[in-house]
Design a protein around this motif. Sequence first.
Motif, PDB file in Angstrom:
ATOM      1  N   UNK A  50       0.797  -1.220   0.000  1.00 20.62           N
ATOM      2  CA  UNK A  50       0.000   0.000   0.000  1.00 20.62           C
ATOM      3  C   UNK A  50       0.835   1.278   0.000  1.00 20.62           C
ATOM      4  N   UNK A  51       2.117   1.155   0.233  1.00 21.54           N
ATOM      5  CA  UNK A  51       2.993   2.337   0.191  1.00 21.54           C
ATOM      6  C   UNK A  51       3.484   2.592  -1.226  1.00 21.54           C
ATOM      7  N   UNK A  52       3.924   1.521  -1.903  1.00 22.93           N
ATOM      8  CA  UNK A  52       4.466   1.673  -3.260  1.00 22.93           C
ATOM      9  C   UNK A  52       3.428   1.417  -4.342  1.00 22.93           C
ATOM     10  N   UNK A  53       2.286   0.825  -3.968  1.00 25.31           N
ATOM     11  CA  UNK A  53       1.217   0.451  -4.911  1.00 25.31           C
ATOM     12  C   UNK A  53       1.642  -0.653  -5.875  1.00 25.31           C
ATOM     13  N   UNK A  54       2.616  -1.450  -5.451  1.00 19.34           N
ATOM     14  CA  UNK A  54       3.110  -2.550  -6.291  1.00 19.34           C
ATOM     15  C   UNK A  54       2.387  -3.844  -5.939  1.00 19.34           C
ATOM     16  N   UNK A  89      -4.668   5.143   9.606  1.00 21.64           N
ATOM     17  CA  UNK A  89      -4.115   4.105   8.728  1.00 21.64           C
ATOM     18  C   UNK A  89      -3.484   4.718   7.489  1.00 21.64           C
ATOM     19  N   UNK A  90      -4.088   5.781   6.957  1.00 20.74           N
ATOM     20  CA  UNK A  90      -3.532   6.454   5.773  1.00 20.74           C
ATOM     21  C   UNK A  90      -2.132   6.972   6.048  1.00 20.74           C
ATOM     22  N   UNK A  91      -1.914   7.518   7.246  1.00 19.64           N
ATOM     23  CA  UNK A  91      -0.589   8.034   7.613  1.00 19.64           C
ATOM     24  C   UNK A  91       0.448   6.915   7.607  1.00 19.64           C
ATOM     25  N   UNK A  92       0.046   5.737   8.096  1.00 19.22           N
ATOM     26  CA  UNK A  92       0.953   4.586   8.105  1.00 19.22           C
ATOM     27  C   UNK A  92       1.308   4.168   6.684  1.00 19.22           C
ATOM     28  N   UNK A  93       0.350   4.356   5.755  1.00 21.09           N
ATOM     29  CA  UNK A  93       0.559   3.952   4.361  1.00 21.09           C
ATOM     30  C   UNK A  93       1.175   5.067   3.511  1.00 21.09           C
ATOM     31  N   UNK A  94       1.616   6.129   4.156  1.00 20.40           N
ATOM     32  CA  UNK A  94       2.324   7.183   3.436  1.00 20.40           C
ATOM     33  C   UNK A  94       1.454   8.270   2.853  1.00 20.40           C
ATOM     34  N   UNK A  95       0.178   8.332   3.258  1.00 25.05           N
ATOM     35  CA  UNK A  95      -0.711   9.375   2.750  1.00 25.05           C
ATOM     36  C   UNK A  95      -1.051  10.347   3.867  1.00 25.05           C
ATOM     37  N   UNK A  96      -0.896  11.642   3.613  1.00 19.87           N
ATOM     38  CA  UNK A  96      -1.238  12.666   4.606  1.00 19.87           C
ATOM     39  C   UNK A  96      -1.594  13.966   3.878  1.00 19.87           C
ATOM     40  N   UNK A  97      -2.035  14.986   4.644  1.00 16.16           N
ATOM     41  CA  UNK A  97      -2.329  16.294   4.059  1.00 16.16           C
ATOM     42  C   UNK A  97      -3.396  16.245   2.991  1.00 16.16           C
ATOM     43  N   UNK A  98      -3.180  17.003   1.915  1.00 13.56           N
ATOM     44  CA  UNK A  98      -4.174  17.139   0.842  1.00 13.56           C
ATOM     45  C   UNK A  98      -4.490  15.801   0.178  1.00 13.56           C
ATOM     46  N   UNK A  99      -3.471  14.977  -0.041  1.00 14.50           N
ATOM     47  CA  UNK A  99      -3.687  13.682  -0.695  1.00 14.50           C
ATOM     48  C   UNK A  99      -4.630  12.806   0.120  1.00 14.50           C
ATOM     49  N   UNK A 100      -4.446  12.839   1.441  1.00 11.98           N
ATOM     50  CA  UNK A 100      -5.327  12.051   2.313  1.00 11.98           C
ATOM     51  C   UNK A 100      -6.745  12.598   2.289  1.00 11.98           C
ATOM     52  N   UNK A 101      -6.881  13.930   2.314  1.00 10.99           N
ATOM     53  CA  UNK A 101      -8.215  14.551   2.288  1.00 10.99           C
ATOM     54  C   UNK A 101      -8.959  14.215   0.996  1.00 10.99           C
ATOM     55  N   UNK A 102      -8.242  14.270  -0.114  1.00 10.36           N
ATOM     56  CA  UNK A 102      -8.851  13.961  -1.408  1.00 10.36           C
ATOM     57  C   UNK A 102      -9.322  12.514  -1.444  1.00 10.36           C
ATOM     58  N   UNK A 103      -8.466  11.622  -0.960  1.00  8.73           N
ATOM     59  CA  UNK A 103      -8.853  10.209  -0.999  1.00  8.73           C
ATOM     60  C   UNK A 103     -10.006   9.912  -0.056  1.00  8.73           C
ATOM     61  N   UNK A 104     -10.009  10.514   1.132  1.00  6.90           N
ATOM     62  CA  UNK A 104     -11.103  10.217   2.058  1.00  6.90           C
ATOM     63  C   UNK A 104     -12.450  10.722   1.526  1.00  6.90           C
ATOM     64  N   UNK A 105     -12.428  11.874   0.882  1.00  8.51           N
ATOM     65  CA  UNK A 105     -13.659  12.382   0.273  1.00  8.51           C
ATOM     66  C   UNK A 105     -14.170  11.389  -0.766  1.00  8.51           C
ATOM     67  N   UNK A 106     -13.239  10.822  -1.509  1.00  8.09           N
ATOM     68  CA  UNK A 106     -13.594   9.821  -2.510  1.00  8.09           C
ATOM     69  C   UNK A 106     -14.082   8.529  -1.849  1.00  8.09           C
ATOM     70  N   UNK A 107     -13.439   8.161  -0.731  1.00 10.29           N
ATOM     71  CA  UNK A 107     -13.847   6.973   0.026  1.00 10.29           C
ATOM     72  C   UNK A 107     -15.311   7.081   0.430  1.00 10.29           C
TER      73      UNK A 107
END
Length: 276
Positions: free
Chosen positions: A159-163, A213-231
């Motif tokens: 979930x960090x590298x998306x591989x 959990x997003x912070x653990x997976x390397x997502x924070x700030x604007x990127x996290x906000x955008x994804x959660x809105x989509x979630x």
Amino acid sequence: MNIEVEEQTSNVNKGFETAIKIVESLKKILAEDKQQKQPLFLKIKDDFVFKMARKAVEMKKHPLVIGIAGESASGKTTFVQHMVNALIPKDREDVYTIIPCDNYYHDMAQQLKDLGGYDALFATGFSFDTPAAINLDLMKEHLLKLKAGESIVCPDYDFVTCASNPNGELKKPNKILLNEGLYVLNDGLKEIMDVKVYVFTPFDVIKDRWYKRAAIRGKSGHAADVQFANVNETAQTYIRPTLEISDIVINGLVSAEYISEITGKIYREIKSAVAS
């Protein structure tokens, strides 16, 4: 010929008697659970208890396929882990197989690298929270093979590298197949499930868990906000409707200890009835 008929009749009668014992035991446990401040079972379909009893009797011949769905960060994986810990001795891995939907995400490692980060990836319109982000066809193929008695190799996703690594873990067919994830009760997969479970958790709890959990997976700030809105948006379209077709709705706020306690009771009662 008459002997064969008598034996078949005897087996049918014994199976029916066993199912009735299981039904009576489950109803008692469910009644006790209902009295709890935080019950595990929030909703159960009218025919579920007998359906579960019948499946328990048939497990000697056919695997029991359980689908556990729910929103992101609702507690699906936690529920499965504690249920398994309560039901299955650690030295008996030949009893169950877990197939996590999260393992089947499509590989996006190169796109993430080329674009330079999650902000740029989300700007393209990509979403991790729609069925298209996951290889559901492959997961379905693997579930059907396991159900038919064949082993499969489950992919591994970072979930960090998306591989996605196609050469992940070997999964063997077992008596109990647990498929947990966002879309395991959607069209094309729900038909495979013998038992459909939905984990319900209040929105504010989901939001708090998700950001941690997003912070653990390397997502924070604007990127996290955008994804959660989509979630939240995609959950309304693809996930929340599956609550209505579930056999059971599980409380995502229940403690690990209580999950272990009540699922352990259920397992022991079913095991005792089937063995008698």
